[in-house]
Design an enzyme around this catalytic site. Structure first.
Site, mmCIF file in Angstrom:
data_model
loop_
_atom_site.group_PDB
_atom_site.id
_atom_site.type_symbol
_atom_site.label_atom_id
_atom_site.label_comp_id
_atom_site.label_asym_id
_atom_site.label_seq_id
_atom_site.Cartn_x
_atom_site.Cartn_y
_atom_site.Cartn_z
ATOM 1 N N ALA A 134 4.612 -12.499 4.422
ATOM 2 C CA ALA A 134 3.539 -12.545 5.431
ATOM 3 C C ALA A 134 2.872 -11.178 5.558
ATOM 4 C CB ALA A 134 4.097 -12.987 6.775
ATOM 5 N N ASN A 163 1.138 2.567 -0.620
ATOM 6 C CA ASN A 163 2.304 2.013 -1.307
ATOM 7 C C ASN A 163 3.515 1.852 -0.395
ATOM 8 O OD1 ASN A 163 4.294 1.654 -3.674
ATOM 9 N ND2 ASN A 163 4.988 3.535 -2.684
ATOM 10 N N TYR A 210 8.382 -10.722 4.855
ATOM 11 C CA TYR A 210 7.852 -9.767 3.867
ATOM 12 C C TYR A 210 6.595 -10.327 3.209
ATOM 13 C CZ TYR A 210 7.595 -6.675 -0.170
ATOM 14 O OH TYR A 210 7.155 -5.785 -1.120
ATOM 15 N N LYS A 234 2.673 -8.907 3.253
ATOM 16 C CA LYS A 234 1.901 -8.647 2.035
ATOM 17 C C LYS A 234 0.685 -9.571 1.946
ATOM 18 C CE LYS A 234 4.237 -5.170 0.472
ATOM 19 N NZ LYS A 234 3.610 -3.828 0.388
ATOM 20 N N SER A 249 2.028 -7.769 -3.158
ATOM 21 C CA SER A 249 3.201 -8.306 -3.849
ATOM 22 C C SER A 249 2.855 -9.705 -4.341
ATOM 23 C CB SER A 249 4.397 -8.380 -2.894
ATOM 24 O OG SER A 249 5.432 -9.160 -3.472
#
Lengths: 247, 79
Positions: free
Chosen positions: A157, A89, A155, A159, A142
């Site tokens: 990329a 996480n 971000y 995820k 995400s």
């Protein structure tokens, strides 16, 4: 639902990770909540543990440090003899428009979101692979990985990489009875969201068919399904938990 | 547990060879059955038996029966 299971939750001291740790412990698991700031888990875990059938324990290290990951995972294995669930996480998010993307922030996001996830997956799967019942790994992706979003090039990329590595790992580790899935949260009501501009936030909520933000517990329950024995034939999947969002 | 006996047992069982075969010629490149699958099986058995977790570089460079003993010594295993 998770009684007898030992789980590791990275980024487990706050936000979605805290909710995952708590929901897992409420359902009987021994949870090692991973954080970097020493003491951040104990700020709530001591009281929390009084009322649950499982237990939240703290372990502090940086998931982008492979040696630290290895030592921490071995510590868990020595204490509990098995590891049944891992939720990757922990993540870092900087939102920057194209032309203003900072190299330092980009490296930090890839270091934690991608390399850290791979570190943990690689190390924990070596333990799970030796267990009769394998194990379950859940990677937090995400919705931006699937749909893209303005201001989130890097971000999204990272995820996107999480989604891809989830699918490849699932194929490679299935023979060892290790399942790998991803959860793709939509807009979630964390502390970070409280700082958002109310008008812009409402505009985004208007795109959610269910008419509200996800609560961290909504994400945690999806993770619980993936780690539990309810999903023993589910692997390589990306589950959107976004209240049916139109992006 | 005698570490050398345990080490030899793992090699015998992983590669299906007798103890006589475990010498300086027993290397990743020199033994046909020592392929990448057998390699990961060997690593897994060693980690389990000696309660260690190898660094990835050590896994990649674990190239022979004798070199493996030296690597395990770095993790505190006494032979």
């Amino acid at each position: 639902m998770l009684t007898g299971k030992v789980c590791i939750v990275t980024g487990g001291s706050r936000g979605i990770g805290k909710a995952i740790s708590q929901v897992f412990a409420q359902n009987g698991a021994i949870v090692y909540a991973v954080a970097t700031r020493v003491g951040s888990v104990e700020e709530w875990s001591a009281d929390f543990n009084q009322g649950v059938s499982g237990e939240v324990r703290s372990v502090y290290f940086d998931i982008s440090d492979e040696k630290a990951c290895r030592e921490a995972v071995m510590q868990v294995k020595r204490e509990c003899d098995h590891i049944d669930g891992l939720v990757n996480n922990a993540g870092v998010e900087f939102n920057e428009l194209i032309g203003m993307i900072s190299r330092i922030n980009m490296e930090k996001m890839f270091s934690v979101n991608v390399y850290g996830t791979i570190n943990m997956l690689q190390i924990v799967s070596r333990i799970m692979g030796r267990q009769e019942n394998g194990g379950s790994i859940v990677n937090i992706a995400s919705m931006t990985a699937l749909r893209g979003n303005r201001g989130q090039l890097v971000y999204s990329a990272t995820k996107g990489a999480v989604v891809s590595l989830t699918k490849s790992a699932a194929k490679e580790l299935a023979e060892k009875k290790i399942r790998i899935n991803a959860i793709a949260p939509g807009l979630t009501n964390t502390d970070m969201m409280k700082q958002a501009d109310p008008e812009k936030l409402q505009n985004r909520i208007n795109n959610i068919c269910m008419g509200r933000l996800a609560e961290p517990e909504d994400i945690a329950k999806a993770c619980m399904f993936m780690v539990s024995d309810l999903s023993t034939y589910v692997s390589g999947q990306v589950l959107a938990v976004d209240g049916c969002t139109i992006m | 547990m005698n570490a050398l006996n345990e080490y030899n047992r793992i090699f015998r069982e992983t590669f299906g060879v007798s103890e006589d075969a475990l010498n300086e010629d027993f290397t990743f490149n020199g033994v046909a059955v020592w392929d990448s699958v057998a390699h990961m099986s060997l690593i897994s058995s060693l980690e389990d038996a000696f309660d260690v977790m190898f660094d990835v570089d050590d896994i990649l460079h674990y190239g022979s029966y004798f070199h493996g003993i030296e690597i395990l010594k770095h993790y505190g295993v006494e032979f």
